[in-house]
Write a protein that holds these residues in place. Sequence first.
Motif, PDB file in Angstrom:
ATOM      1  N   ILE A   1       0.637  -1.143   0.057  1.00 30.30           N
ATOM      2  CA  ILE A   1      -0.026  -0.015   0.018  1.00 30.30           C
ATOM      3  C   ILE A   1       0.922   1.459   0.055  1.00 30.30           C
ATOM      4  O   ILE A   1       2.164   1.126   0.423  1.00 30.30           O
ATOM      5  N   ASN A   2       0.428   2.356  -0.537  1.00 27.10           N
ATOM      6  CA  ASN A   2       1.091   3.616  -0.576  1.00 27.10           C
ATOM      7  C   ASN A   2      -0.012   4.608  -0.685  1.00 27.10           C
ATOM      8  O   ASN A   2      -1.285   4.396  -1.064  1.00 27.10           O
ATOM      9  N   TYR A   3       0.795   5.959  -0.303  1.00 26.58           N
ATOM     10  CA  TYR A   3      -0.310   7.030  -0.422  1.00 26.58           C
ATOM     11  C   TYR A   3       0.366   7.863  -1.914  1.00 26.58           C
ATOM     12  O   TYR A   3       1.092   8.299  -2.002  1.00 26.58           O
ATOM     13  N   ASN A   4      -0.921   7.969  -2.721  1.00 27.24           N
ATOM     14  CA  ASN A   4      -0.729   8.767  -3.977  1.00 27.24           C
ATOM     15  C   ASN A   4      -1.174  10.293  -3.530  1.00 27.24           C
ATOM     16  O   ASN A   4      -2.241  10.670  -3.543  1.00 27.24           O
ATOM     17  N   VAL A   5      -0.031  10.876  -3.558  1.00 30.72           N
ATOM     18  CA  VAL A   5      -0.265  12.569  -3.154  1.00 30.72           C
ATOM     19  C   VAL A   5      -1.133  13.299  -4.247  1.00 30.72           C
ATOM     20  O   VAL A   5      -1.963  14.206  -3.923  1.00 30.72           O
TER      21      VAL A   5
ATOM     22  N   TYR B   1      -0.763  16.252   3.194  1.00 34.09           N
ATOM     23  CA  TYR B   1       0.340  16.390   2.077  1.00 34.09           C
ATOM     24  C   TYR B   1      -0.147  16.502   0.687  1.00 34.09           C
ATOM     25  O   TYR B   1      -1.273  16.365   0.399  1.00 34.09           O
ATOM     26  N   TYR B   2       0.463  17.426  -0.113  1.00 28.48           N
ATOM     27  CA  TYR B   2      -0.047  18.050  -1.260  1.00 28.48           C
ATOM     28  C   TYR B   2       1.285  17.812  -2.341  1.00 28.48           C
ATOM     29  O   TYR B   2       2.356  17.935  -1.976  1.00 28.48           O
ATOM     30  N   LEU B   3       0.787  17.966  -3.489  1.00 23.31           N
ATOM     31  CA  LEU B   3       1.897  17.829  -4.504  1.00 23.31           C
ATOM     32  C   LEU B   3       2.393  19.316  -5.107  1.00 23.31           C
ATOM     33  O   LEU B   3       1.305  19.799  -5.738  1.00 23.31           O
ATOM     34  N   ALA B   4       3.533  19.686  -5.192  1.00 18.25           N
ATOM     35  CA  ALA B   4       3.906  20.941  -5.807  1.00 18.25           C
ATOM     36  C   ALA B   4       4.952  20.587  -7.200  1.00 18.25           C
ATOM     37  O   ALA B   4       5.440  19.364  -7.104  1.00 18.25           O
ATOM     38  N   ILE B   5       5.109  21.386  -8.017  1.00 18.47           N
ATOM     39  CA  ILE B   5       6.175  21.233  -9.155  1.00 18.47           C
ATOM     40  C   ILE B   5       7.144  22.196  -8.839  1.00 18.47           C
ATOM     41  O   ILE B   5       6.757  23.568  -9.087  1.00 18.47           O
ATOM     42  N   ILE B   6       8.411  21.583  -8.935  1.00 14.94           N
ATOM     43  CA  ILE B   6       9.582  22.736  -9.009  1.00 14.94           C
ATOM     44  C   ILE B   6      10.079  22.917 -10.532  1.00 14.94           C
ATOM     45  O   ILE B   6      10.120  21.924 -11.139  1.00 14.94           O
ATOM     46  N   SER B   7       9.887  23.952 -11.031  1.00 16.69           N
ATOM     47  CA  SER B   7       9.980  24.128 -12.420  1.00 16.69           C
ATOM     48  C   SER B   7      11.427  24.113 -12.792  1.00 16.69           C
ATOM     49  O   SER B   7      12.590  24.512 -12.072  1.00 16.69           O
TER      50      SER B   7
ATOM     51  N   ILE C   1       6.873  17.142  -2.813  1.00 16.90           N
ATOM     52  CA  ILE C   1       5.954  16.837  -1.856  1.00 16.90           C
ATOM     53  C   ILE C   1       5.909  17.784  -0.641  1.00 16.90           C
ATOM     54  O   ILE C   1       7.027  17.528  -0.164  1.00 16.90           O
ATOM     55  N   LYS C   2       4.889  18.480  -0.438  1.00 17.78           N
ATOM     56  CA  LYS C   2       4.940  19.396   0.742  1.00 17.78           C
ATOM     57  C   LYS C   2       3.676  19.070   1.468  1.00 17.78           C
ATOM     58  O   LYS C   2       3.002  18.146   1.554  1.00 17.78           O
ATOM     59  N   ALA C   3       3.612  19.741   2.738  1.00 11.93           N
ATOM     60  CA  ALA C   3       2.806  19.526   3.716  1.00 11.93           C
ATOM     61  C   ALA C   3       1.940  20.929   4.181  1.00 11.93           C
ATOM     62  O   ALA C   3       2.615  21.843   4.235  1.00 11.93           O
TER      63      ALA C   3
END
Length: 214
Positions: free
Chosen positions: A71-75, A129-135, A153-155
């Motif tokens: 099992i895993n958490y898909n952010v 947890y939420y997902l961000a994108i570094i350009s 992955i940030k919080a």
Amino acid sequence: MRVSIIIIFLIVLTSGAQNLPAVDIVSESGFVVNDANSDLGIEGTVYLNENWDSVAEVITHDDKNYTVEAINYNVKLETFVVKSSEGKLLTLNKDRVKYIKYNSSIFEIINGKYLEQFSTGEVEIYKEYYLAIISGAIDPMTKDKLTNDKYDIKARYYHKEGNDIIEFKPTKKNIFNLFEKDKAGKVKTYIKKQNLSIRDEDDLKQILKYYSTL
């Protein structure tokens, strides 16, 4: 011949029982189509952990317990994903799940989202947890991409006030605003004596745990 039939029946029955817990709590339409860690041109992973060998305990609203492996958490999808023995990925049914014990943490569903218990006791804090994108880097002359974008992955943090979940930043000022004034001085002394920092998550958990003893 009769003994053989009975043995075969028991094998089939046992096999079905092993698969039943996962089938019972996954979403019927919750197949994850793309098993790739990242989208095209984006490096990194959308999963909270690198490995899928974690074992989780899933507790449903009717107080049934299921042990789920792989099992895993898909952010990105904001949901837990189970990998079946056939390698298929399925999401857990949020309507059935009450909370999940996963990697020494507890994830509750609050306002339709999985929130990790960060602190319990006198001060209740949750982590999302939420997902961000570094350009990636871009050539200033040609405007061509030099490096790919990357998932990060940030919080976010929330504190519980009555029945409300309020987002806040866990700064020193905001944390102390959650404390009763007559106990704040003792907490400051404890932080100094133990050489702790509110900016460190483990230290903050220790501080909040101490506050609950006052």
